[in-house]
Design an enzyme around this catalytic site. Structure first.
Site, PDB file in Angstrom:
ATOM      1  N   GLU A 125       0.835  -1.212   0.000  1.00  5.96           N
ATOM      2  CA  GLU A 125       0.000   0.000   0.000  1.00  5.96           C
ATOM      3  C   GLU A 125       0.863   1.252   0.000  1.00  5.96           C
ATOM      4  OE1 GLU A 125      -2.432  -1.141   3.337  1.00  5.96           O
ATOM      5  OE2 GLU A 125      -3.278  -2.730   2.098  1.00  5.96           O
ATOM      6  N   GLY A 131      -6.045  -8.239   1.408  1.00  3.36           N
ATOM      7  CA  GLY A 131      -7.369  -7.648   1.632  1.00  3.36           C
ATOM      8  C   GLY A 131      -8.411  -8.083   0.626  1.00  3.36           C
ATOM      9  N   SER A 168      -4.654 -12.156   3.177  1.00  2.00           N
ATOM     10  CA  SER A 168      -5.895 -12.843   3.539  1.00  2.00           C
ATOM     11  C   SER A 168      -5.662 -14.096   4.391  1.00  2.00           C
ATOM     12  CB  SER A 168      -6.709 -13.174   2.283  1.00  2.00           C
ATOM     13  OG  SER A 168      -7.025 -11.979   1.591  1.00  2.00           O
TER      14      SER A 168
HETATM   15  C1  PEP Z   1      -1.448  -6.781   4.946  1.00  2.00           C
HETATM   16  O1  PEP Z   1      -1.929  -5.707   4.628  1.00  2.00           O
HETATM   17  O2  PEP Z   1      -0.272  -6.846   5.333  1.00  2.00           O
HETATM   18  C2  PEP Z   1      -2.301  -7.959   4.843  1.00  2.00           C
HETATM   19  C3  PEP Z   1      -1.741  -9.129   4.788  1.00  2.00           C
HETATM   20  O3  PEP Z   1      -3.655  -7.724   4.794  1.00  2.00           O
HETATM   21  P1  PEP Z   1      -4.821  -8.851   4.812  1.00  2.00           P
HETATM   22  O4  PEP Z   1      -4.437  -9.870   5.862  1.00  2.00           O
HETATM   23  O5  PEP Z   1      -6.057  -8.095   5.203  1.00  2.00           O
HETATM   24  O6  PEP Z   1      -4.891  -9.430   3.456  1.00  2.00           O
END
Ligand code: PEP
Length: 251
Positions: A98, A174, A214
Site C-alpha cells: 500500500e 485484503g 488474507s
Molecule cells: C497486509 O496488509 O499486510 C495484509 C496481509 O492484509 P490482509 O491480511 O487483510 O490481506
C-alpha cells in the site's frame, strides 16, 4: 534458528481508545494461552505506539507501519525511526504494497528507511510481493528477487540478520484470495535460496519469512505447516483479538 512470528498490521484503523482496548484484549489472550514459541507483534498507527507499549507485556512486540527516510529536521508530518524507538517499539513494517502503490515508495527510498531503522536498533519487517499481472506473466520470482536485492542487499550479513521478510502477493492482500499453500511455499523457498546466494546458508536459515495476504484462522495452519513459511503478517484478521489469536495458535 529462525523465529516464528505472527505480526498484525492494523493499517489506518482504530481510534486511540479502540487501539488501547484491542491491544489489552490481545495481551490478555497472549498472557493466558499456551503459545508454541511464537513472537507476537502488533503494528499500530503512530499515535498508538506509546500507549500500546504501556498496555502490552514482554510477550508482545510493537511495530510502526512506516518511518521517515530522513533522520530529523524540516519534514513536516513525518515520524523518524528514533522517535519510533523512543516509544518502546521494536519493529518497523517497511515497503508494504500500500505504501509502494499509494505513496510512491521506491526501493531507493526504502534503502534509506531500512538503514535508519537498523541504526536505531529497530527490526525492519520488509514487505515484498508481486501484483497479479506480474504473476500472470510469470514474472513473480524476478519481481520479488529485485525488490529484495534493491532494498536490502546493500546490508552486511550481520545487519541483514536483524531483518524479517514478509512475502505478500499483492493480489491476496485484503481480497479474501489467499495464495495456496503450495504457492506460498514455492515463493518462500525461492526467497530463501536467493538469500543463500547472497549471504550463505546460515543467514538464510536464520531469516524469518512471513506470509501475508488474507491469512485467517481457517487457513493459517495449512500455510504455516510449510517448511519455509515462518509465520504471517496479518491485516484484516488482526483487528479482532480472537481471530488474531486463532492465527497465533495455528502453529
Ligand atoms: C497486509 O496488509 O499486510 C495484509 C496481509 O492484509 P490482509 O491480511 O487483510 O490481506
Amino acid at each position: 534458528m529462525r523465529r516464528k512470528i505472527v505480526a498484525g498490521n492494523w493499517k489506518m484503523n482504530n481510534t486511540l481508545e479502540e487501539g488501547i482496548e484491542l491491544a489489552g484484549q490481545i495481551n490478555d489472550l497472549v498472557e493466558n494461552t499456551e503459545i508454541n514459541d511464537v513472537d507476537v507483534v502488533i503494528g499500530t498507527p503512530f499515535i498508538h505506539l506509546t500507549e500500546v507499549n504501556k498496555v502490552v507485556g514482554e510477550k508482545i512486540g510493537v511495530a510502526a507501519q512506516n518511518c521517515a527516510d530522513e533522520k530529523s529536521g524540516a519534514y513536516t508530518g513525518e515520524i523518524s525511526a528514533s522517535m519510533i524507538k523512543s516509544t518502546g517499539s521494536k519493529y518497523v513494517i517497511l515497503g508494504h504494497s500500500e505504501r509502494r502503490t499509494y505513496y510512491g515508495e521506491t526501493n531507493e527510498i526504502l534503502v534509506k528507511k531500512v538503514n535508519l531503522t537498523l541504526e536505531n536498533g529497530l527490526a525492519p519487517i520488509f514487505c515484498i510481493g508481486e501484483v497479479l499481472e506480474e504473476r500472470q506473466a510469470e514474472k513473480h520470482f524476478e519481481v520479488v528477487k529485485s525488490q529484495i536485492a534493491e532494498g536490502l542487499f546493500h546490508l552486511s550479513a550481520e545487519e541483514f540478520g536483524k531483518v524479517v521478510l514478509a512475502y505478500e502477493p499483492v493480489w491476496a492482500i485484503g481480497t479474501g484470495v489467499t495464495a495456496s499453500s503450495d504457492q506460498a511455499q514455492e515463493m518462500h523457498a525461492f526467497i530463501r535460496k536467493t538469500l543463500v546466494e547472497q549471504y550463505g546458508e546460515e543467514v538464510a536459515n536464520n531469516t524469518s519469512i512471513l506470509y501475508g495476504g488474507s491469512c485467517k484462522p481457517s487457513n493459517a495452519k495449512e500455510l504455516f505447516e510449510n517448511a519455509d513459511v515462518d509465520g504471517g503478517l496479518i491485516g484484516g484478521a488482526s483487528l479482532k483479538a480472537e481471530d488474531f489469536m486463532g492465527i497465533i495458535t495455528a502453529f
